[in-house]
Design an enzyme around this catalytic site. Structure first.
Site, mmCIF file in Angstrom:
data_model
loop_
_atom_site.group_PDB
_atom_site.id
_atom_site.type_symbol
_atom_site.label_atom_id
_atom_site.label_comp_id
_atom_site.label_asym_id
_atom_site.label_seq_id
_atom_site.Cartn_x
_atom_site.Cartn_y
_atom_site.Cartn_z
ATOM 1 N N PHE A 98 39.799 41.217 51.496
ATOM 2 C CA PHE A 98 39.690 40.315 50.354
ATOM 3 C C PHE A 98 41.111 39.946 49.912
ATOM 4 O O PHE A 98 41.961 40.818 49.737
ATOM 5 C CB PHE A 98 38.968 41.000 49.199
ATOM 6 C CG PHE A 98 38.155 40.064 48.324
ATOM 7 C CD1 PHE A 98 38.785 39.178 47.474
ATOM 8 C CD2 PHE A 98 36.782 40.084 48.377
ATOM 9 C CE1 PHE A 98 38.050 38.319 46.671
ATOM 10 C CE2 PHE A 98 36.029 39.235 47.572
ATOM 11 C CZ PHE A 98 36.671 38.351 46.717
ATOM 12 N N ALA B 37 38.292 46.012 47.271
ATOM 13 C CA ALA B 37 38.843 47.139 46.508
ATOM 14 C C ALA B 37 37.779 48.139 46.071
ATOM 15 O O ALA B 37 38.053 49.329 45.935
ATOM 16 C CB ALA B 37 39.591 46.610 45.289
ATOM 17 N N PHE B 38 36.548 47.633 45.880
ATOM 18 C CA PHE B 38 35.494 48.538 45.420
ATOM 19 C C PHE B 38 35.187 49.610 46.453
ATOM 20 O O PHE B 38 34.775 50.717 46.118
ATOM 21 C CB PHE B 38 34.230 47.747 45.082
ATOM 22 C CG PHE B 38 33.207 48.524 44.324
ATOM 23 C CD1 PHE B 38 32.128 49.112 44.982
ATOM 24 C CD2 PHE B 38 33.317 48.690 42.949
ATOM 25 C CE1 PHE B 38 31.183 49.840 44.284
ATOM 26 C CE2 PHE B 38 32.379 49.420 42.240
ATOM 27 C CZ PHE B 38 31.306 49.997 42.904
ATOM 28 N N VAL C 31 43.098 42.473 43.382
ATOM 29 C CA VAL C 31 41.918 42.100 42.601
ATOM 30 C C VAL C 31 42.370 41.016 41.623
ATOM 31 O O VAL C 31 43.201 41.277 40.760
ATOM 32 C CB VAL C 31 41.332 43.312 41.848
ATOM 33 C CG1 VAL C 31 40.036 42.924 41.147
ATOM 34 C CG2 VAL C 31 41.083 44.468 42.819
ATOM 35 N N ILE C 32 41.860 39.819 41.825
ATOM 36 C CA ILE C 32 42.317 38.672 41.039
ATOM 37 C C ILE C 32 41.164 38.159 40.190
ATOM 38 O O ILE C 32 40.080 37.876 40.714
ATOM 39 C CB ILE C 32 42.836 37.549 41.956
ATOM 40 C CG1 ILE C 32 43.972 38.076 42.836
ATOM 41 C CG2 ILE C 32 43.314 36.355 41.112
ATOM 42 C CD1 ILE C 32 44.454 37.090 43.884
ATOM 43 N N ALA D 258 35.832 34.093 37.146
ATOM 44 C CA ALA D 258 35.215 33.506 35.943
ATOM 45 C C ALA D 258 34.261 34.452 35.226
ATOM 46 O O ALA D 258 33.764 34.142 34.138
ATOM 47 C CB ALA D 258 34.469 32.230 36.328
ATOM 48 N N HIS E 297 33.242 40.475 36.552
ATOM 49 C CA HIS E 297 33.259 41.248 37.800
ATOM 50 C C HIS E 297 34.620 41.922 38.026
ATOM 51 O O HIS E 297 34.700 43.056 38.479
ATOM 52 C CB HIS E 297 32.913 40.328 38.974
ATOM 53 C CG HIS E 297 32.465 41.061 40.190
ATOM 54 N ND1 HIS E 297 33.085 40.947 41.412
ATOM 55 C CD2 HIS E 297 31.448 41.931 40.357
ATOM 56 C CE1 HIS E 297 32.476 41.704 42.293
ATOM 57 N NE2 HIS E 297 31.481 42.312 41.685
ATOM 58 N N PHE F 209 48.366 53.826 44.377
ATOM 59 C CA PHE F 209 47.584 52.690 43.868
ATOM 60 C C PHE F 209 48.408 51.416 44.023
ATOM 61 O O PHE F 209 49.051 50.952 43.093
ATOM 62 C CB PHE F 209 47.203 52.930 42.402
ATOM 63 C CG PHE F 209 46.303 51.877 41.822
ATOM 64 C CD1 PHE F 209 46.738 51.042 40.800
ATOM 65 C CD2 PHE F 209 45.018 51.724 42.293
ATOM 66 C CE1 PHE F 209 45.904 50.068 40.257
ATOM 67 C CE2 PHE F 209 44.185 50.741 41.764
ATOM 68 C CZ PHE F 209 44.639 49.919 40.748
HETATM 69 N N1 LIG Z 1 36.826 39.824 43.733
HETATM 70 C C1 LIG Z 1 37.493 40.755 44.487
HETATM 71 C C2 LIG Z 1 36.823 41.729 45.218
HETATM 72 N N2 LIG Z 1 35.476 41.778 45.196
HETATM 73 C C3 LIG Z 1 34.697 42.471 46.222
HETATM 74 C C4 LIG Z 1 34.505 43.963 45.899
HETATM 75 O O1 LIG Z 1 35.742 44.678 46.056
HETATM 76 C C5 LIG Z 1 33.490 44.577 46.864
HETATM 77 O O2 LIG Z 1 33.961 44.438 48.187
HETATM 78 C C6 LIG Z 1 32.145 43.901 46.719
HETATM 79 O O3 LIG Z 1 31.735 43.986 45.359
HETATM 80 C C7 LIG Z 1 31.078 44.564 47.621
HETATM 81 O O4 LIG Z 1 30.958 45.928 47.314
HETATM 82 N N3 LIG Z 1 37.508 42.638 45.940
HETATM 83 C C8 LIG Z 1 38.887 42.627 45.967
HETATM 84 O O5 LIG Z 1 39.501 43.457 46.645
HETATM 85 N N4 LIG Z 1 39.573 41.679 45.254
HETATM 86 C C9 LIG Z 1 38.908 40.733 44.506
HETATM 87 O O6 LIG Z 1 39.569 39.868 43.857
HETATM 88 C C1 LIG Z 2 37.700 40.247 40.989
HETATM 89 C C2 LIG Z 2 36.444 39.540 41.319
HETATM 90 O O1 LIG Z 2 35.436 40.134 41.619
HETATM 91 C C3 LIG Z 2 36.453 38.074 41.132
HETATM 92 O O2 LIG Z 2 37.357 37.494 42.056
HETATM 93 C C4 LIG Z 2 35.084 37.468 41.343
HETATM 94 O O3 LIG Z 2 35.176 36.140 40.884
HETATM 95 P P1 LIG Z 2 34.061 35.638 39.849
HETATM 96 O O4 LIG Z 2 34.198 36.502 38.608
HETATM 97 O O5 LIG Z 2 34.411 34.174 39.558
HETATM 98 O O6 LIG Z 2 32.725 35.788 40.526
#
Ligand SMILES: Nc1c(NC[C@H](O)[C@H](O)[C@H](O)CO)[nH]c(=O)[nH]c1=O
Ligand SMILES: CC(=O)[C@@H](O)COP(=O)(O)O
Length: 156
Positions: free
Chosen positions: A25, A59-60, A84-85, A88, A91, A116
């Site tokens: 990601f 990251a999750f 992790v950015i 909207a 999340h 980290f």
């Molecule tokens: N939005 C971002 C994510 N989202 C995905 C989650 O980390 C995870 O893979 C998903 O929820 C499935 O379990 N991950 C990032 O690393 N950076 C983001 O901006």
């Molecule tokens: C960090 C996130 O999970 C984020 O990029 C997801 O974007 P959104 O909040 O617009 O679904």
């Protein structure tokens, strides 16, 4: 000044094995964090053969895999690299929060330093700045922190 016994970590990585956990990601950002971390470790004596890169979706997923790697005791330290950015929706808060907390718990449970190196930014520009431009490189910082902590733990 009153001289007190001080314990500090040598920034010497020769002979140490490290695992780097990086997300796909935002990989155009994360790949620069990986490059910074690898460059730092090699320049401080690590062999590339002693570095293992594990790629994950996001990251999750990091805490679970970081803990597993640490628990093997094959690595002196683990370095988590991601970005992790904020989007909207809320999340961002859940992903970033659980990633950070999970990594901290994994380090405590295993006794292995887990860096980290996960950017948690409100904007893409902030992430770019911290992946090797005017905000430094969080991958380098995470690698340096893990190396120093490994060397401190050796003395305790
Ligand atoms: N939005 C971002 C994510 N989202 C995905 C989650 O980390 C995870 O893979 C998903 O929820 C499935 O379990 N991950 C990032 O690393 N950076 C983001 O901006
Ligand atoms: C960090 C996130 O999970 C984020 O990029 C997801 O974007 P959104 O909040 O617009 O679904």
């Amino acid at each position: 000044m009153q001289h007190v016994k001080t314990i500090e970590g040598r920034l010497e990585a020769s002979g140490l094995k490290f695992a780097l956990v990086a997300t796909r990601f935002n990989d155009f950002i994360v790949d620069r964090l990986v490059g910074g971390a690898v460059d730092y470790l090699v320049r401080h004596g690590a062999s590339k053969e002693d570095l293992t890169l594990v790629k994950l979706p996001g990251a999750f997923e990091m805490p679970l895999v970081a803990r597993k790697l640490a628990a093997t005791k094959e690595f002196a330290g683990v370095i988590c690299l991601g970005a992790v950015i904020r989007g909207a929706t809320p999340h961002f808060d859940f992903v970033a929060g659980e990633c950070a907390k999970g990594i901290a718990v994994a380090a405590m449970e295993t006794g292995v330093p887990i860096g980290f190196g996960v950017l948690t930014t409100d904007t893409l520009e902030q992430a770019i700045e911290r992946a090797g431009s005017k905000g430094g490189n969080k991958g380098v910082e995470a690698a340096a922190a893990v190396l120093e902590t490994v060397r401190v733990l050796e003395q305790l």
